[in-house]
Design a protein around this motif. Sequence first.
Motif, mmCIF file in Angstrom:
data_model
loop_
_atom_site.group_PDB
_atom_site.id
_atom_site.type_symbol
_atom_site.label_atom_id
_atom_site.label_comp_id
_atom_site.label_asym_id
_atom_site.label_seq_id
_atom_site.Cartn_x
_atom_site.Cartn_y
_atom_site.Cartn_z
ATOM 1 N N ALA A 38 6.646 -8.179 -4.380
ATOM 2 C CA ALA A 38 5.728 -7.194 -3.792
ATOM 3 C C ALA A 38 6.323 -5.793 -3.891
ATOM 4 O O ALA A 38 5.602 -4.817 -4.175
ATOM 5 C CB ALA A 38 5.449 -7.558 -2.340
ATOM 6 N N LEU A 39 7.621 -5.675 -3.669
ATOM 7 C CA LEU A 39 8.273 -4.367 -3.806
ATOM 8 C C LEU A 39 8.192 -3.855 -5.244
ATOM 9 O O LEU A 39 7.972 -2.672 -5.489
ATOM 10 C CB LEU A 39 9.741 -4.462 -3.376
ATOM 11 N N GLN A 40 8.382 -4.765 -6.197
ATOM 12 C CA GLN A 40 8.294 -4.371 -7.600
ATOM 13 C C GLN A 40 6.893 -3.880 -7.947
ATOM 14 O O GLN A 40 6.734 -2.891 -8.664
ATOM 15 C CB GLN A 40 8.687 -5.536 -8.505
ATOM 16 N N ARG A 41 5.867 -4.590 -7.444
ATOM 17 C CA ARG A 41 4.491 -4.148 -7.706
ATOM 18 C C ARG A 41 4.226 -2.788 -7.077
ATOM 19 O O ARG A 41 3.612 -1.909 -7.697
ATOM 20 C CB ARG A 41 3.499 -5.186 -7.167
ATOM 21 N N PHE A 42 4.694 -2.609 -5.843
ATOM 22 C CA PHE A 42 4.512 -1.312 -5.182
ATOM 23 C C PHE A 42 5.207 -0.210 -5.960
ATOM 24 O O PHE A 42 4.648 0.871 -6.175
ATOM 25 C CB PHE A 42 5.065 -1.373 -3.758
ATOM 26 N N ASP A 43 6.445 -0.480 -6.389
ATOM 27 C CA ASP A 43 7.198 0.524 -7.127
ATOM 28 C C ASP A 43 6.520 0.855 -8.447
ATOM 29 O O ASP A 43 6.491 2.016 -8.866
ATOM 30 C CB ASP A 43 8.624 0.028 -7.369
ATOM 31 N N ALA A 44 5.959 -0.157 -9.110
ATOM 32 C CA ALA A 44 5.274 0.082 -10.383
ATOM 33 C C ALA A 44 4.076 1.010 -10.190
ATOM 34 O O ALA A 44 3.884 1.964 -10.961
ATOM 35 C CB ALA A 44 4.831 -1.248 -10.992
ATOM 36 N N TRP A 45 3.272 0.749 -9.155
ATOM 37 C CA TRP A 45 2.126 1.622 -8.898
ATOM 38 C C TRP A 45 2.568 3.023 -8.498
ATOM 39 O O TRP A 45 1.944 4.025 -8.887
ATOM 40 C CB TRP A 45 1.242 1.012 -7.815
#
Length: 300
Positions: A211-218
């Motif tokens: 979830a952190l990776q997805r947030f960081d990507a966005w």
Amino acid sequence: MDASIPSTYFTAGPHWRWLIVLYFFVGGIAGGTYFLAALIDCAGRPGDRPLARLGYYVAFPAVIVCGILLVLDLNRPDRFWHMLVQSATWKPMFKAYSPMSVGAWALLGFGFFSLLSFLAALAEERSGRWQRFGVLRPPGPLGLVAVALGGLFGLFLSGYTGVLLAVTNRPVWADTPLLGLVFVVSAASTSAAVLMLLGSGRRWPRADLAALQRFDAWALILELVVLAALVASLGSVARLWLNGWGVLLGLGVVVLGILVPLLLHWRVRLGGLTPTMAAVLVLLGGFLLRVVIVMSTEVV
């Protein structure tokens, strides 16, 4: 004089250097990690609470570092308290029209709430006298109020430095209204990177790290869009600015700090680089972004 060159190019700069660059960088992480922790605490699952604790553990020491950096940057460090208290009357020194005064009080307010949340996080992991601070953590009503106010202060701290630059008369800073937004978005990406980096060495639920990776990507995608808008908003200033700093901005910030981490988040294999390296590169890009913004006005 070339009419396309704004008059801001002929003003004296504030001579800010590395202490202020570090303050902008660490301040963004302090405010961003707290804001993310507050969101997780208020809207996340009970199993996400350790991740929120990690955010509070980062935010409070980071804001202490911010205060130290600001004091060291003063010509008279021993008079730092003059920003908060009038020496003649000992009344609070608050000037609503001064971004620096507002920022000083906001930093103090954020420090207070980040301390409360830091102690509340400790209360969950330790027994004894620490337990009394447990009420300052959601879902209790007092905890919700504390993290809501702290989150607002954290969001303000993440972006007010960009607004502070915008109200000066220096080139780049005064020629775009987007610096505050750039700093907020960059704080979001670097804060997520810090949590990923610290969480990667623990037995952390894979779902939380994903979830952190997805947030960081966005956040990185939004940062790329906002950076492009900032350069476009500078008009003729962008041409002169990028002549000296375009390589560092393009390669250091955009390529290494945004595009490469995005590819790693999307599971693209790039040599021996790992997802952990993506977090390191995001932090490097966030730091270099502040270097470019702060230092470039001294040489243009």
